[in-house]
Design a protein around this motif. Structure first.
Motif, PDB file in Angstrom:
ATOM      1  N   TYR A   1      78.443  10.175  83.977  1.00 43.69           N
ATOM      2  CA  TYR A   1      78.971  10.690  82.705  1.00 43.69           C
ATOM      3  C   TYR A   1      78.897  12.222  82.657  1.00 43.69           C
ATOM      4  N   LYS A   2      77.814  12.786  83.216  1.00 42.28           N
ATOM      5  CA  LYS A   2      77.644  14.244  83.188  1.00 42.28           C
ATOM      6  C   LYS A   2      78.701  14.924  84.067  1.00 42.28           C
ATOM      7  N   PHE A   3      78.980  14.345  85.232  1.00 45.63           N
ATOM      8  CA  PHE A   3      80.041  14.903  86.081  1.00 45.63           C
ATOM      9  C   PHE A   3      81.390  14.842  85.359  1.00 45.63           C
ATOM     10  N   THR A   4      81.634  13.763  84.627  1.00 46.08           N
ATOM     11  CA  THR A   4      82.866  13.653  83.852  1.00 46.08           C
ATOM     12  C   THR A   4      82.960  14.782  82.833  1.00 46.08           C
ATOM     13  N   ASP A   5      81.839  15.071  82.151  1.00 44.77           N
ATOM     14  CA  ASP A   5      81.809  16.176  81.188  1.00 44.77           C
ATOM     15  C   ASP A   5      82.128  17.511  81.866  1.00 44.77           C
ATOM     16  N   TYR A   6      81.529  17.724  83.035  1.00 42.54           N
ATOM     17  CA  TYR A   6      81.773  18.964  83.773  1.00 42.54           C
ATOM     18  C   TYR A   6      83.251  19.101  84.137  1.00 42.54           C
ATOM     19  N   PHE A   7      83.809  18.065  84.725  1.00 38.38           N
ATOM     20  CA  PHE A   7      85.192  18.134  85.170  1.00 38.38           C
ATOM     21  C   PHE A   7      86.148  18.340  83.997  1.00 38.38           C
ATOM     22  N   ASN A   8      85.877  17.666  82.874  1.00 35.61           N
ATOM     23  CA  ASN A   8      86.725  17.844  81.690  1.00 35.61           C
ATOM     24  C   ASN A   8      86.595  19.256  81.130  1.00 35.61           C
ATOM     25  N   ALA A   9      85.378  19.797  81.123  1.00 38.27           N
ATOM     26  CA  ALA A   9      85.137  21.138  80.575  1.00 38.27           C
ATOM     27  C   ALA A   9      85.839  22.219  81.391  1.00 38.27           C
ATOM     28  N   PHE A  10      85.954  22.014  82.709  1.00 37.03           N
ATOM     29  CA  PHE A  10      86.585  23.009  83.566  1.00 37.03           C
ATOM     30  C   PHE A  10      88.024  22.646  83.930  1.00 37.03           C
ATOM     31  N   GLY A  11      88.627  21.756  83.142  1.00 36.93           N
ATOM     32  CA  GLY A  11      90.029  21.417  83.355  1.00 36.93           C
ATOM     33  C   GLY A  11      90.294  20.677  84.651  1.00 36.93           C
ATOM     34  N   MET A  12      89.323  19.890  85.117  1.00 35.26           N
ATOM     35  CA  MET A  12      89.452  19.152  86.382  1.00 35.26           C
ATOM     36  C   MET A  12      89.337  17.647  86.147  1.00 35.26           C
ATOM     37  N   SER A  13      89.926  17.177  85.063  1.00 35.75           N
ATOM     38  CA  SER A  13      89.805  15.755  84.730  1.00 35.75           C
ATOM     39  C   SER A  13      90.400  14.860  85.808  1.00 35.75           C
ATOM     40  N   TRP A  14      91.293  15.413  86.632  1.00 34.32           N
ATOM     41  CA  TRP A  14      91.886  14.629  87.715  1.00 34.32           C
ATOM     42  C   TRP A  14      90.841  14.221  88.757  1.00 34.32           C
ATOM     43  N   MET A  15      89.654  14.858  88.708  1.00 29.12           N
ATOM     44  CA  MET A  15      88.570  14.517  89.633  1.00 29.12           C
ATOM     45  C   MET A  15      87.731  13.344  89.131  1.00 29.12           C
ATOM     46  N   GLY A  16      88.145  12.731  88.030  1.00 30.09           N
ATOM     47  CA  GLY A  16      87.357  11.668  87.426  1.00 30.09           C
ATOM     48  C   GLY A  16      87.062  10.506  88.356  1.00 30.09           C
ATOM     49  N   PHE A  17      87.935  10.249  89.320  1.00 34.07           N
ATOM     50  CA  PHE A  17      87.740   9.122  90.237  1.00 34.07           C
ATOM     51  C   PHE A  17      86.492   9.289  91.112  1.00 34.07           C
ATOM     52  N   SER A  18      86.012  10.535  91.264  1.00 36.80           N
ATOM     53  CA  SER A  18      84.937  10.822  92.214  1.00 36.80           C
ATOM     54  C   SER A  18      83.564  10.963  91.569  1.00 36.80           C
ATOM     55  N   THR A  19      83.464  10.784  90.265  1.00 38.83           N
ATOM     56  CA  THR A  19      82.215  11.102  89.567  1.00 38.83           C
ATOM     57  C   THR A  19      81.040  10.238  90.030  1.00 38.83           C
ATOM     58  N   LEU A  20      81.261   8.954  90.231  1.00 41.54           N
ATOM     59  CA  LEU A  20      80.165   8.082  90.657  1.00 41.54           C
ATOM     60  C   LEU A  20      79.719   8.427  92.078  1.00 41.54           C
ATOM     61  N   PHE A  21      80.683   8.764  92.941  1.00 40.91           N
ATOM     62  CA  PHE A  21      80.342   9.169  94.306  1.00 40.91           C
ATOM     63  C   PHE A  21      79.452  10.413  94.292  1.00 40.91           C
ATOM     64  N   PHE A  22      79.836  11.415  93.502  1.00 40.94           N
ATOM     65  CA  PHE A  22      79.036  12.633  93.425  1.00 40.94           C
ATOM     66  C   PHE A  22      77.676  12.364  92.788  1.00 40.94           C
ATOM     67  N   SER A  23      77.615  11.404  91.869  1.00 36.85           N
ATOM     68  CA  SER A  23      76.338  11.040  91.259  1.00 36.85           C
ATOM     69  C   SER A  23      75.359  10.541  92.313  1.00 36.85           C
ATOM     70  N   PHE A  24      75.820   9.612  93.164  1.00 36.17           N
ATOM     71  CA  PHE A  24      74.973   9.097  94.243  1.00 36.17           C
ATOM     72  C   PHE A  24      74.630  10.201  95.240  1.00 36.17           C
ATOM     73  N   LEU A  25      75.640  10.997  95.621  1.00 35.46           N
ATOM     74  CA  LEU A  25      75.448  12.015  96.653  1.00 35.46           C
ATOM     75  C   LEU A  25      74.464  13.091  96.206  1.00 35.46           C
ATOM     76  N   LEU A  26      74.607  13.576  94.963  1.00 34.47           N
ATOM     77  CA  LEU A  26      73.765  14.669  94.488  1.00 34.47           C
ATOM     78  C   LEU A  26      72.304  14.260  94.410  1.00 34.47           C
ATOM     79  N   SER A  27      72.019  13.097  93.834  1.00 35.76           N
ATOM     80  CA  SER A  27      70.618  12.684  93.711  1.00 35.76           C
ATOM     81  C   SER A  27      70.012  12.396  95.080  1.00 35.76           C
ATOM     82  N   MET A  28      70.805  11.824  95.984  1.00 34.96           N
ATOM     83  CA  MET A  28      70.306  11.574  97.338  1.00 34.96           C
ATOM     84  C   MET A  28      69.993  12.892  98.049  1.00 34.96           C
ATOM     85  N   ALA A  29      70.905  13.865  97.969  1.00 37.78           N
ATOM     86  CA  ALA A  29      70.691  15.157  98.621  1.00 37.78           C
ATOM     87  C   ALA A  29      69.484  15.872  98.029  1.00 37.78           C
ATOM     88  N   ASP A  30      69.371  15.868  96.709  1.00 34.45           N
ATOM     89  CA  ASP A  30      68.217  16.477  96.037  1.00 34.45           C
ATOM     90  C   ASP A  30      66.911  15.885  96.555  1.00 34.45           C
TER      91      ASP A  30
END
Length: 424
Positions: free
Chosen positions: A41-70
Motif C-alpha cells: 500500500y505504501k509503494f502505491t502511495d509513493y507511485f501515485n504521489a509522483f505521478g507513476m500510477s502505471w507502476m502499480g502492478f509492481s508494488t507487491l514485488f517491491f514490497s518483498f524485495l525491499l524488506s528482503m534486501a534490508d
C-alpha cells in the motif's frame, strides 16, 4: 595519542557503525517483512504521489524485495559477513533514500515514509535526519570496508545467507498469505478502538497561521493581514477578499481516526457497535471489486450463525453502493454492508475480505479470508475464551517454528565446523 590507541579507536568506531547500521537495517527489514501488504500500500502511495500510477502492478514485488534486501544487508553488517557487498548495498540504499526523504520532507506528498512499517511512525523530517545519521555511519563502513575481518569462513557465510533468505521469505510469504505474524497497528488483537480514538486531556491541538486578505477601496491594493491586525472595523477603507490558513504545528493525533461506520439505512452506527456488550462480527472488504469471493459462502454461514445467536454482523467497505449491490446479489450475501474509510479498512486487517470480532470496541480476534473459522468451531463456545485459546495456539506454533529453524541452523554450523577440522 599513540598510533596503537588511534588504531584501536578507529576499529571501535568501525564496529560501532557496523553494528548500529546493521541493527537498523534488520529492524527495518523485519517490520516490513511481517506486513508485506502494508508496504504494498505504501509503494502505491509513493507511485501515485509522483505521478507513476502505471507502476502499480509492481508494488507487491517491491514490497518483498525491499524488506528482503534490508534484512539481508542488516544481517551481513551485524555478523560481519560479506561486508564489502553489504557496504555497497547499504551505501546505495542510503544514497537513494536520503535525497528521496528530503524531497518528501519539503513537499510532503506522503505523510509517513513507511521505512519502519507501522512499528515506528516518523514524520518526513524525522526520517530525513535519521537518514543523515545513518548515511554518516554508512560512509564510515564503506570507506573502511577492506579493514573488516570476518570470523566465518566462506562456506559458513554462505549457509548463514541462504538460511537468512529462506527464513525471511517464509516470514513474508506466511504474512502475505495469512495475516502479519506481528501486528504493530492500532487495530491489533486486544486493542480497543474507542480508546485508540480518544484524545487525552491537555493534548496539543493543531496550530494554524491565518492570513486575511483585504482590498483598499481607494487604491485597489490587496494586502495581507493577521488575526491580530486585520481592519475589521474600517469598512470605509477596506473590503474583505479572502482568507487562507497554513498548518504551522501539528497537534496530537489519535492512533485511530476517521473510523466511522455508516449504515445505508440507519446512518452512523459507530458508537452502537463500539459500545455493544455483545459480540459483533465485521467483514472487512475495502474494495468489493477486488474481494476474493471463494469464501463468501462460509461468511454467509457465519452471518446466519451470528444472527441466530443475536450477534451483530456487518460488512464494511469503501466501494460504491452500486458495486456493493452487484456483489451482494451475485453471491447472495445475507448481511448489510456499511461504508467506512478505505485507509482505515486497509489498516484494520490485511486481507480482502477479512473478518474481525469485537466486544465493547475491543478486537478479540481477526482472520484472513483463507483462515475463516467454521461455524462448528464456534458452536456452544464462549467466543472470548475461544479467541484466547486460538491466539495462544498460534503463538505456540510460531515459537515451535522458530526453535526448529534455530536448531537446523545450529546443526548446519556444527557440521561445517566439524568438516573444517577433519580436512585440516
Amino acid at each position: 595519542m599513540s598510533i596503537y590507541n588511534k588504531h584501536n579507536h578507529m576499529k571501535l568506531l568501525r564496529n560501532i557503525c557496523r553494528i548500529l547500521v546493521g541493527i537498523v537495517f534488520i529492524y527495518s527489514g523485519f517490520v516490513k517483512g511481517v506486513d508485506p501488504l502494508g508496504s504494498d500500500y505504501k509503494f502505491t502511495d509513493y507511485f501515485n504521489a509522483f505521478g507513476m500510477s502505471w507502476m502499480g502492478f509492481s508494488t507487491l514485488f517491491f514490497s518483498f524485495l525491499l524488506s528482503m534486501a534490508d534484512f539481508l544487508i542488516g544481517i551481513c553488517l551485524f555478523l560481519n559477513i560479506k561486508i564489502k557487498t553489504a557496504a555497497w548495498g547499504a551505501i546505495l540504499f542510503m544514497g537513494f533514500f536520503t535525497p528521496l526523504t528530503l524531497i518528501l520532507a519539503i513537499k510532503n506528498p506522503v505523510t509517513d515514509c513507511g521505512c519502519f512499517g507501522d512499528a515506528l511512525i516518523l514524520t518526513n523530517w524525522e526520517t530525513f535526519w535519521k537518514n543523515i545519521i545513518l548515511l554518516a555511519m554508512t560512509l564510515v563502513i564503506f570507506y573502511t570496508r577492506d579493514k573488516y575481518k570476518p570470523i566465518f569462513n566462506f562456506l559458513e557465510q554462505t549457509v548463514v545467507l541462504v538460511g537468512t533468505v529462506i527464513f525471511m521469505f517464509c516470514v513474508q510469504w506466511y504474512s502475505f498469505r495469512h495475516l502479519p505474524i506481528v501486528d504493530f497497528r492500532p487495530y491489533a488483537i486486544g486493542k480497543n478502538i474507542s480508546e485508540g480514538m480518544a484524545i487525552p486531556d491537555g493534548a496539543p491541538h493543531d496550530e494554524y497561521a491565518i492570513t486575511l486578505k483585504y482590498k483598499n477601496k481607494q487604491t485597489g491594493e490587496v494586502k495581507d493581514f493577521t488575526e491580530e491586525n486585520y481592519p475589521w472595523q474600517d469598512t470605509v477603507n477596506w473590503e474583505y477578499v479572502s482568507s487562507d490558513q497554513k498548518l504551522i504545528k501539528e497537534g496530537y493525533k489519535a492512533p485511530i481516526h476517521d473510523f466511522v461506520i455508516e449504515h445505508p439505512e440507519l446512518g452512523d452506527i459507530t458508537q452502537e457497535v463500539l459500545e455493544d456488550n455483545g459480540y459483533t462480527f465485521l467483514v472487512i472488504a475495502y474494495n468489493i471489486n477486488k474481494t476474493d469471493p471463494e469464501n463468501q459462502e462460509k461468511l454467509n454461514r457465519l452471518a446466519a450463525y451470528a444472527k441466530d445467536k443475536g450477534y451483530r454482523f456487518y460488512g464494511l467497505s469503501a466501494s460504491a453502493a452500486d458495486d456493493i449491490r452487484k456483489y451482494t446479489e451475485a453471491h447472495q450475501v445475507n448481511y448489510d454492508y456499511c461504508s467506512t474509510d478505505e485507509i482505515q479498512l486497509k489498516t484494520i486487517v490485511r486481507s480482502n475480505p477479512g473478518l474481525i470480532l469485537l466486544r465493547q470496541g475491543t478486537i478479540l480476534d481477526k482472520w484472513g479470508h483463507r483462515d475463516l473459522p467454521e461455524v462448528e468451531e464456534l458452536q456452544n463456545k464462549d467466543l472470548a475464551s475461544y479467541c484466547l485459546q486460538e491466539q495462544q495456539a498460534i503463538t505456540d506454533r510460531y515459537l515451535i517454528y522458530s526453535l526448529i529453524m534455530l536448531y537446523i541452523a545450529c546443526i548446519f554450523l556444527y557440521i561445517i565446523r566439524k568438516y573444517k577440522r577433519m580436512i585440516k
